[in-house]
Scaffold this motif. Structure first.
Motif, mmCIF file in Angstrom:
data_model
loop_
_atom_site.group_PDB
_atom_site.id
_atom_site.type_symbol
_atom_site.label_atom_id
_atom_site.label_comp_id
_atom_site.label_asym_id
_atom_site.label_seq_id
_atom_site.Cartn_x
_atom_site.Cartn_y
_atom_site.Cartn_z
ATOM 1 N N TYR A 1 0.846 -1.186 0.000
ATOM 2 C CA TYR A 1 0.000 0.000 0.000
ATOM 3 C C TYR A 1 0.887 1.245 0.000
ATOM 4 O O TYR A 1 2.027 1.223 0.477
ATOM 5 C CB TYR A 1 -0.917 0.004 1.227
ATOM 6 C CG TYR A 1 -0.193 -0.104 2.560
ATOM 7 C CD1 TYR A 1 0.333 1.027 3.194
ATOM 8 C CD2 TYR A 1 -0.025 -1.341 3.184
ATOM 9 C CE1 TYR A 1 1.000 0.932 4.408
ATOM 10 C CE2 TYR A 1 0.647 -1.447 4.400
ATOM 11 C CZ TYR A 1 1.153 -0.304 5.005
ATOM 12 O OH TYR A 1 1.822 -0.411 6.204
ATOM 13 N N LEU A 2 0.368 2.321 -0.557
ATOM 14 C CA LEU A 2 1.082 3.592 -0.498
ATOM 15 C C LEU A 2 1.088 4.106 0.941
ATOM 16 O O LEU A 2 0.160 3.818 1.698
ATOM 17 C CB LEU A 2 0.400 4.616 -1.415
ATOM 18 C CG LEU A 2 0.606 4.405 -2.919
ATOM 19 C CD1 LEU A 2 -0.305 5.333 -3.715
ATOM 20 C CD2 LEU A 2 2.068 4.649 -3.307
ATOM 21 N N PRO A 3 2.172 4.804 1.337
ATOM 22 C CA PRO A 3 3.234 5.379 0.499
ATOM 23 C C PRO A 3 4.422 4.463 0.209
ATOM 24 O O PRO A 3 5.418 4.926 -0.341
ATOM 25 C CB PRO A 3 3.679 6.583 1.319
ATOM 26 C CG PRO A 3 3.492 6.151 2.730
ATOM 27 C CD PRO A 3 2.235 5.322 2.718
ATOM 28 N N TYR A 4 4.372 3.170 0.609
ATOM 29 C CA TYR A 4 5.422 2.259 0.142
ATOM 30 C C TYR A 4 5.416 2.279 -1.387
ATOM 31 O O TYR A 4 4.355 2.242 -2.011
ATOM 32 C CB TYR A 4 5.179 0.839 0.660
ATOM 33 C CG TYR A 4 5.449 0.695 2.138
ATOM 34 C CD1 TYR A 4 6.745 0.553 2.613
ATOM 35 C CD2 TYR A 4 4.407 0.729 3.063
ATOM 36 C CE1 TYR A 4 7.003 0.438 3.975
ATOM 37 C CE2 TYR A 4 4.653 0.618 4.421
ATOM 38 C CZ TYR A 4 5.953 0.475 4.872
ATOM 39 O OH TYR A 4 6.210 0.377 6.219
ATOM 40 N N GLY A 5 6.597 2.365 -1.970
ATOM 41 C CA GLY A 5 6.687 2.425 -3.422
ATOM 42 C C GLY A 5 6.425 3.791 -4.012
ATOM 43 O O GLY A 5 6.304 3.929 -5.235
ATOM 44 N N ILE A 6 6.374 4.816 -3.181
ATOM 45 C CA ILE A 6 6.076 6.158 -3.685
ATOM 46 C C ILE A 6 7.099 6.618 -4.718
ATOM 47 O O ILE A 6 6.766 7.358 -5.650
ATOM 48 C CB ILE A 6 5.992 7.168 -2.510
ATOM 49 C CG1 ILE A 6 5.465 8.519 -2.996
ATOM 50 C CG2 ILE A 6 7.334 7.315 -1.810
ATOM 51 C CD1 ILE A 6 5.168 9.494 -1.872
ATOM 52 N N ASP A 7 8.335 6.157 -4.577
ATOM 53 C CA ASP A 7 9.377 6.530 -5.535
ATOM 54 C C ASP A 7 9.609 5.457 -6.589
ATOM 55 O O ASP A 7 10.608 5.486 -7.314
ATOM 56 C CB ASP A 7 10.679 6.852 -4.788
ATOM 57 C CG ASP A 7 10.529 8.101 -3.927
ATOM 58 O OD1 ASP A 7 9.934 9.083 -4.413
ATOM 59 O OD2 ASP A 7 10.975 8.088 -2.763
#
Length: 375
Positions: free
Chosen positions: A67-73
Protein backbone atom coordinates in the motif's frame (compact mmCIF):
# COMPACT_ATOMS: atom_id res chain seq x y z
CA UNK A 1 25.67 10.91 17.72
CA UNK A 2 28.01 7.97 17.99
CA UNK A 3 27.23 4.31 18.33
CA UNK A 4 29.01 2.69 21.24
CA UNK A 5 31.62 0.17 20.15
CA UNK A 6 30.56 -3.43 20.50
CA UNK A 7 32.95 -5.21 22.83
CA UNK A 8 33.25 -8.38 20.81
CA UNK A 9 33.15 -6.94 17.31
CA UNK A 10 36.38 -6.89 15.35
CA UNK A 11 35.24 -3.68 13.62
CA UNK A 12 34.81 -0.64 15.88
CA UNK A 13 32.43 1.87 14.39
CA UNK A 14 33.91 4.89 16.09
CA UNK A 15 37.11 4.47 14.10
CA UNK A 16 35.28 5.11 10.86
CA UNK A 17 35.01 8.81 11.58
CA UNK A 18 38.67 9.27 10.64
CA UNK A 19 38.42 7.49 7.30
CA UNK A 20 34.91 8.54 6.32
CA UNK A 21 36.01 10.96 3.61
CA UNK A 22 38.18 8.35 1.91
CA UNK A 23 35.54 5.60 2.14
CA UNK A 24 32.74 7.82 0.88
CA UNK A 25 34.76 8.95 -2.13
CA UNK A 26 35.61 5.36 -3.05
CA UNK A 27 32.06 4.04 -2.69
CA UNK A 28 30.06 6.94 -4.09
CA UNK A 29 32.24 7.42 -7.16
CA UNK A 30 31.42 3.92 -8.38
CA UNK A 31 28.82 3.66 -11.16
CA UNK A 32 25.19 3.24 -10.13
CA UNK A 33 24.46 0.64 -12.80
CA UNK A 34 26.82 -1.91 -14.27
CA UNK A 35 26.18 -2.46 -17.96
CA UNK A 36 27.11 -5.38 -20.16
CA UNK A 37 26.89 -9.11 -19.62
CA UNK A 38 25.33 -10.51 -16.47
CA UNK A 39 27.94 -11.43 -13.88
CA UNK A 40 25.97 -14.44 -12.65
CA UNK A 41 23.28 -16.58 -14.31
CA UNK A 42 20.87 -16.23 -11.39
CA UNK A 43 20.34 -14.80 -7.93
CA UNK A 44 18.45 -16.64 -5.20
CA UNK A 45 17.37 -14.48 -2.26
CA UNK A 46 16.32 -15.74 1.16
CA UNK A 47 15.59 -13.39 4.02
CA UNK A 48 13.23 -10.99 5.72
CA UNK A 49 11.58 -7.64 4.95
CA UNK A 50 14.92 -5.99 4.20
CA UNK A 51 15.01 -7.90 0.91
CA UNK A 52 11.39 -8.91 0.33
CA UNK A 53 9.82 -8.07 -3.04
CA UNK A 54 6.23 -9.14 -2.44
CA UNK A 55 5.89 -12.68 -1.09
CA UNK A 56 3.79 -11.57 1.86
CA UNK A 57 1.24 -10.08 -0.54
CA UNK A 58 0.14 -13.67 -1.05
CA UNK A 59 0.19 -14.73 2.63
CA UNK A 60 -2.28 -14.20 5.51
CA UNK A 61 -0.08 -11.79 7.44
CA UNK A 62 -0.31 -8.17 8.56
CA UNK A 63 3.37 -7.54 7.78
CA UNK A 64 2.86 -6.27 4.24
CA UNK A 65 3.98 -3.27 2.23
CA UNK A 66 1.47 -3.45 -0.60
CA UNK A 67 0.00 0.00 0.00
CA UNK A 68 1.08 3.59 -0.50
CA UNK A 69 3.23 5.38 0.50
CA UNK A 70 5.42 2.26 0.14
CA UNK A 71 6.69 2.42 -3.42
CA UNK A 72 6.08 6.16 -3.69
CA UNK A 73 9.38 6.53 -5.53
CA UNK A 74 8.63 3.55 -7.79
CA UNK A 75 6.12 5.58 -9.77
CA UNK A 76 3.68 5.31 -6.86
CA UNK A 77 3.60 1.51 -7.20
CA UNK A 78 3.54 -0.38 -3.88
CA UNK A 79 4.98 -3.80 -4.72
CA UNK A 80 5.50 -5.32 -1.30
CA UNK A 81 8.96 -3.82 -0.87
CA UNK A 82 9.45 -2.23 2.55
CA UNK A 83 10.93 0.92 1.08
CA UNK A 84 10.01 4.19 -0.54
CA UNK A 85 11.60 2.74 -3.66
CA UNK A 86 14.11 -0.01 -4.33
CA UNK A 87 15.53 -2.22 -1.60
CA UNK A 88 19.01 -3.64 -1.06
CA UNK A 89 18.50 -6.67 -3.29
CA UNK A 90 17.11 -4.62 -6.20
CA UNK A 91 20.15 -2.37 -6.12
CA UNK A 92 22.61 -5.23 -5.74
CA UNK A 93 20.96 -6.99 -8.70
CA UNK A 94 21.58 -3.87 -10.79
CA UNK A 95 25.26 -3.99 -9.93
CA UNK A 96 25.41 -7.67 -10.84
CA UNK A 97 23.55 -6.68 -14.03
CA UNK A 98 20.58 -8.99 -13.67
CA UNK A 99 16.89 -8.37 -13.11
CA UNK A 100 15.85 -8.41 -9.47
CA UNK A 101 14.34 -11.90 -8.98
CA UNK A 102 10.54 -12.23 -8.70
CA UNK A 103 8.74 -13.36 -5.53
CA UNK A 104 8.32 -17.11 -5.11
CA UNK A 105 4.68 -16.85 -3.99
CA UNK A 106 3.59 -14.99 -7.13
CA UNK A 107 1.74 -17.53 -9.33
CA UNK A 108 3.45 -16.09 -12.41
CA UNK A 109 6.89 -17.00 -11.05
CA UNK A 110 7.31 -20.14 -13.11
CA UNK A 111 8.76 -21.43 -16.37
CA UNK A 112 11.48 -19.30 -17.94
CA UNK A 113 10.86 -16.59 -15.36
CA UNK A 114 12.74 -18.59 -12.72
CA UNK A 115 15.91 -18.95 -14.81
CA UNK A 116 17.28 -15.67 -13.47
CA UNK A 117 16.58 -16.68 -9.88
CA UNK A 118 13.79 -16.31 -7.35
CA UNK A 119 13.26 -14.21 -4.22
CA UNK A 120 11.89 -16.18 -1.23
CA UNK A 121 12.22 -13.41 1.38
CA UNK A 122 9.30 -12.83 3.71
CA UNK A 123 8.74 -9.98 6.15
CA UNK A 124 8.84 -11.09 9.81
CA UNK A 125 10.83 -14.21 8.90
CA UNK A 126 13.57 -15.34 11.23
CA UNK A 127 16.19 -18.01 11.61
CA UNK A 128 13.93 -19.59 14.22
CA UNK A 129 10.52 -20.77 13.06
CA UNK A 130 8.79 -18.97 15.93
CA UNK A 131 10.28 -15.53 15.28
CA UNK A 132 7.76 -13.07 13.89
CA UNK A 133 4.76 -15.32 14.45
CA UNK A 134 3.06 -12.38 16.16
CA UNK A 135 2.46 -10.98 12.65
CA UNK A 136 0.86 -14.08 11.19
CA UNK A 137 1.85 -16.61 8.55
CA UNK A 138 5.22 -16.03 6.87
CA UNK A 139 7.99 -18.01 5.22
CA UNK A 140 10.56 -18.73 7.94
CA UNK A 141 14.15 -19.52 6.97
CA UNK A 142 13.42 -23.24 7.06
CA UNK A 143 10.34 -22.84 4.87
CA UNK A 144 12.26 -20.66 2.44
CA UNK A 145 14.81 -23.45 2.08
CA UNK A 146 11.97 -25.83 1.21
CA UNK A 147 10.70 -23.31 -1.34
CA UNK A 148 14.18 -22.99 -2.83
CA UNK A 149 14.36 -26.74 -3.31
CA UNK A 150 11.02 -26.63 -5.11
CA UNK A 151 12.49 -24.13 -7.56
CA UNK A 152 15.67 -26.15 -8.01
CA UNK A 153 13.63 -29.26 -8.82
CA UNK A 154 11.94 -27.30 -11.59
CA UNK A 155 15.22 -25.92 -12.89
CA UNK A 156 16.76 -29.39 -13.00
CA UNK A 157 14.22 -30.38 -15.65
CA UNK A 158 15.03 -27.34 -17.78
CA UNK A 159 18.69 -28.08 -18.57
CA UNK A 160 21.20 -30.90 -18.88
CA UNK A 161 22.83 -32.30 -15.72
CA UNK A 162 26.17 -30.65 -16.50
CA UNK A 163 24.55 -27.32 -17.37
CA UNK A 164 22.54 -27.49 -14.14
CA UNK A 165 25.67 -28.13 -12.05
CA UNK A 166 27.50 -25.24 -13.73
CA UNK A 167 24.46 -22.97 -13.39
CA UNK A 168 24.22 -23.55 -9.63
CA UNK A 169 27.95 -23.17 -9.03
CA UNK A 170 27.98 -19.75 -10.73
CA UNK A 171 24.70 -18.46 -9.26
CA UNK A 172 24.64 -16.03 -6.34
CA UNK A 173 22.74 -16.73 -3.13
CA UNK A 174 21.90 -13.94 -0.67
CA UNK A 175 20.67 -14.65 2.86
CA UNK A 176 19.48 -11.83 5.14
CA UNK A 177 18.26 -13.21 8.46
CA UNK A 178 18.52 -12.50 12.16
CA UNK A 179 16.83 -9.13 12.70
CA UNK A 180 13.43 -10.64 13.49
CA UNK A 181 14.96 -13.14 15.87
CA UNK A 182 15.82 -10.13 17.99
CA UNK A 183 13.19 -7.47 17.19
CA UNK A 184 10.29 -9.92 16.99
CA UNK A 185 11.44 -12.51 19.48
CA UNK A 186 14.27 -11.90 21.95
CA UNK A 187 13.41 -8.23 22.51
CA UNK A 188 9.69 -8.95 23.01
CA UNK A 189 9.59 -10.67 26.43
CA UNK A 190 5.85 -10.07 26.69
CA UNK A 191 5.28 -12.44 23.74
CA UNK A 192 8.35 -14.68 23.63
CA UNK A 193 10.19 -16.53 26.39
CA UNK A 194 13.60 -16.65 24.69
CA UNK A 195 15.11 -13.82 26.75
CA UNK A 196 14.18 -15.70 29.93
CA UNK A 197 15.60 -18.99 28.69
CA UNK A 198 18.83 -17.75 27.10
CA UNK A 199 21.46 -15.19 27.95
CA UNK A 200 22.43 -13.04 24.92
CA UNK A 201 25.49 -15.14 23.96
CA UNK A 202 23.51 -18.37 24.31
CA UNK A 203 20.74 -17.04 22.09
CA UNK A 204 23.28 -15.96 19.48
CA UNK A 205 24.81 -19.45 19.46
CA UNK A 206 21.34 -20.96 19.07
CA UNK A 207 20.77 -18.79 16.00
CA UNK A 208 24.21 -19.53 14.57
CA UNK A 209 23.76 -23.29 14.93
CA UNK A 210 20.45 -23.15 13.08
CA UNK A 211 21.93 -20.86 10.43
CA UNK A 212 24.97 -23.10 9.93
CA UNK A 213 22.77 -26.09 9.10
CA UNK A 214 21.08 -24.28 6.24
CA UNK A 215 24.31 -22.72 4.99
CA UNK A 216 25.71 -26.24 4.73
CA UNK A 217 22.52 -27.40 3.03
CA UNK A 218 22.99 -24.79 0.31
CA UNK A 219 26.39 -26.28 -0.48
CA UNK A 220 24.95 -29.79 -0.61
CA UNK A 221 22.38 -28.54 -3.13
CA UNK A 222 25.22 -27.45 -5.42
CA UNK A 223 25.26 -23.72 -4.68
CA UNK A 224 28.70 -22.22 -4.11
CA UNK A 225 28.57 -18.40 -4.01
CA UNK A 226 26.79 -17.31 -0.86
CA UNK A 227 26.65 -13.77 0.56
CA UNK A 228 25.51 -13.43 4.18
CA UNK A 229 25.12 -9.93 5.64
CA UNK A 230 25.30 -9.69 9.40
CA UNK A 231 23.00 -7.70 11.66
CA UNK A 232 22.77 -3.91 11.54
CA UNK A 233 22.94 -1.85 14.75
CA UNK A 234 19.30 -2.58 15.59
CA UNK A 235 19.42 -0.30 18.61
CA UNK A 236 19.57 2.63 16.17
CA UNK A 237 16.42 1.93 14.15
CA UNK A 238 13.43 4.19 14.90
CA UNK A 239 11.47 1.28 16.36
CA UNK A 240 14.05 0.80 19.11
CA UNK A 241 14.74 4.50 19.64
CA UNK A 242 11.01 4.96 20.13
CA UNK A 243 11.09 2.80 23.26
CA UNK A 244 12.52 5.80 25.11
CA UNK A 245 15.11 3.61 26.84
CA UNK A 246 17.99 5.74 25.56
CA UNK A 247 18.42 9.53 25.56
CA UNK A 248 16.86 11.25 22.52
CA UNK A 249 20.19 11.67 20.70
CA UNK A 250 21.50 8.15 21.27
CA UNK A 251 20.91 4.63 20.04
CA UNK A 252 19.80 1.93 22.47
CA UNK A 253 23.26 0.72 23.39
CA UNK A 254 22.11 -2.37 25.27
CA UNK A 255 20.44 -3.69 22.12
CA UNK A 256 23.52 -3.08 19.99
CA UNK A 257 25.81 -4.75 22.51
CA UNK A 258 23.96 -8.07 22.48
CA UNK A 259 24.46 -8.41 18.71
CA UNK A 260 28.24 -8.75 18.89
CA UNK A 261 28.31 -12.50 19.51
CA UNK A 262 26.08 -13.17 16.52
CA UNK A 263 27.99 -10.98 14.07
CA UNK A 264 31.39 -12.15 15.23
CA UNK A 265 30.21 -15.76 15.14
CA UNK A 266 28.78 -15.40 11.64
CA UNK A 267 32.07 -14.05 10.34
CA UNK A 268 33.91 -16.94 11.99
CA UNK A 269 31.42 -19.37 10.47
CA UNK A 270 32.21 -17.98 7.02
CA UNK A 271 35.89 -18.71 7.60
CA UNK A 272 35.13 -22.26 8.70
CA UNK A 273 32.88 -23.00 5.73
CA UNK A 274 35.39 -21.63 3.22
CA UNK A 275 38.16 -23.73 4.75
CA UNK A 276 36.21 -26.98 4.90
CA UNK A 277 34.13 -26.96 1.71
CA UNK A 278 36.00 -27.26 -1.61
CA UNK A 279 34.98 -24.57 -4.09
CA UNK A 280 32.85 -22.71 -1.57
CA UNK A 281 32.81 -18.90 -1.60
CA UNK A 282 30.94 -17.75 1.49
CA UNK A 283 31.12 -14.00 2.15
CA UNK A 284 30.20 -12.08 5.30
CA UNK A 285 28.67 -8.63 4.86
CA UNK A 286 29.53 -6.23 7.68
CA UNK A 287 26.20 -4.41 7.77
CA UNK A 288 26.85 -3.21 11.31
CA UNK A 289 29.85 -1.13 10.34
CA UNK A 290 28.33 0.05 7.04
CA UNK A 291 25.21 1.40 8.74
CA UNK A 292 27.30 2.65 11.64
CA UNK A 293 29.50 4.64 9.28
CA UNK A 294 26.44 6.28 7.73
CA UNK A 295 24.99 7.14 11.15
CA UNK A 296 28.30 8.48 12.44
CA UNK A 297 29.00 10.51 9.28
CA UNK A 298 25.60 11.30 7.76
CA UNK A 299 26.56 14.56 6.03
CA UNK A 300 29.33 12.82 4.11
CA UNK A 301 26.68 10.56 2.57
CA UNK A 302 24.11 13.28 1.97
CA UNK A 303 21.85 12.54 4.95
CA UNK A 304 20.47 15.04 7.44
CA UNK A 305 18.08 12.84 9.46
CA UNK A 306 19.34 9.69 11.17
CA UNK A 307 17.19 9.30 14.28
CA UNK A 308 13.62 9.07 12.99
CA UNK A 309 11.63 7.54 10.18
CA UNK A 310 10.44 9.32 7.07
CA UNK A 311 7.06 7.61 7.49
CA UNK A 312 5.72 6.52 10.85
CA UNK A 313 3.82 7.55 13.96
CA UNK A 314 4.86 8.57 17.47
CA UNK A 315 8.26 9.11 19.05
CA UNK A 316 10.98 9.08 16.37
CA UNK A 317 8.15 8.23 13.95
CA UNK A 318 8.91 4.69 15.07
CA UNK A 319 6.25 3.66 17.58
CA UNK A 320 3.90 2.68 14.75
CA UNK A 321 5.31 1.98 11.32
CA UNK A 322 4.17 3.64 8.08
CA UNK A 323 0.37 3.50 7.77
CA UNK A 324 -1.71 3.23 4.58
CA UNK A 325 -1.82 6.54 2.69
CA UNK A 326 0.12 8.35 5.39
CA UNK A 327 1.97 11.41 4.10
CA UNK A 328 5.71 10.71 4.31
CA UNK A 329 8.53 13.23 4.51
CA UNK A 330 9.27 15.13 1.31
CA UNK A 331 13.09 15.00 1.50
CA UNK A 332 13.30 11.21 1.47
CA UNK A 333 16.83 11.08 0.07
CA UNK A 334 18.03 12.86 3.21
CA UNK A 335 16.62 10.24 5.60
CA UNK A 336 18.49 7.06 6.53
CA UNK A 337 15.30 5.30 7.65
CA UNK A 338 12.13 5.04 5.62
CA UNK A 339 9.88 3.54 8.29
CA UNK A 340 10.25 2.18 11.83
CA UNK A 341 12.48 -0.70 10.69
CA UNK A 342 13.83 -0.23 7.15
CA UNK A 343 16.32 1.98 5.29
CA UNK A 344 15.36 4.37 2.52
CA UNK A 345 16.32 3.66 -1.07
CA UNK A 346 19.15 6.19 -0.64
CA UNK A 347 20.61 4.23 2.28
CA UNK A 348 20.05 0.90 0.53
CA UNK A 349 22.02 2.18 -2.45
CA UNK A 350 25.06 2.84 -0.26
CA UNK A 351 24.76 -0.56 1.42
CA UNK A 352 24.56 -2.32 -1.95
CA UNK A 353 27.63 -0.52 -3.28
CA UNK A 354 29.63 -1.27 -0.16
CA UNK A 355 28.74 -4.94 -0.48
CA UNK A 356 29.68 -4.94 -4.17
CA UNK A 357 32.77 -2.71 -4.20
CA UNK A 358 33.83 -2.53 -0.56
CA UNK A 359 37.07 -3.57 1.15
CA UNK A 360 37.31 -6.60 3.48
CA UNK A 361 36.01 -4.46 6.34
CA UNK A 362 32.71 -4.26 4.41
CA UNK A 363 32.60 -7.67 2.71
CA UNK A 364 34.85 -10.47 3.95
CA UNK A 365 36.96 -12.14 2.64
CA UNK A 366 36.03 -10.68 -0.78
CA UNK A 367 33.32 -8.35 -2.01
CA UNK A 368 30.40 -9.37 -4.20
CA UNK A 369 32.07 -8.12 -7.36
CA UNK A 370 35.10 -10.28 -6.65
CA UNK A 371 33.09 -13.35 -5.69
CA UNK A 372 31.22 -13.25 -9.01
CA UNK A 373 34.58 -13.54 -10.80
CA UNK A 374 35.78 -16.54 -8.79
CA UNK A 375 35.21 -20.08 -10.01
Amino acid sequence: MKINDMKKMSIHIGGYVLIAAVMVSVILQQPELVTGQARVPAMFVLGDSLVEVGNNNFLPIIARANYLPYGIDLNFRPTGRFSNGLNFIDLLARLVNITSPPPFADPTTSGNRILGGVNYASAAAGILDESGQNYGSRFSMNQQMVNLQTTLSQLRTMMSPQAYTDYLSRSLVILVFGSNDYINNYLMPNLYSSSFRYRPPEFAYLLLNQYARQLLALYSLGLRKIFIPGLAPLGCIPNQRATGVAPPDRCVDNVNKILGTFNEGLKSLVDQLNQRLPGAIYVYGNTYSSIGDILNNPVAYGFTVVDRACCGVGRNQGQITCLPFQTPCLNRSQYVFWDAFHPTQAANSILARRAFYGPPSDAYPVNVQQMTLLH
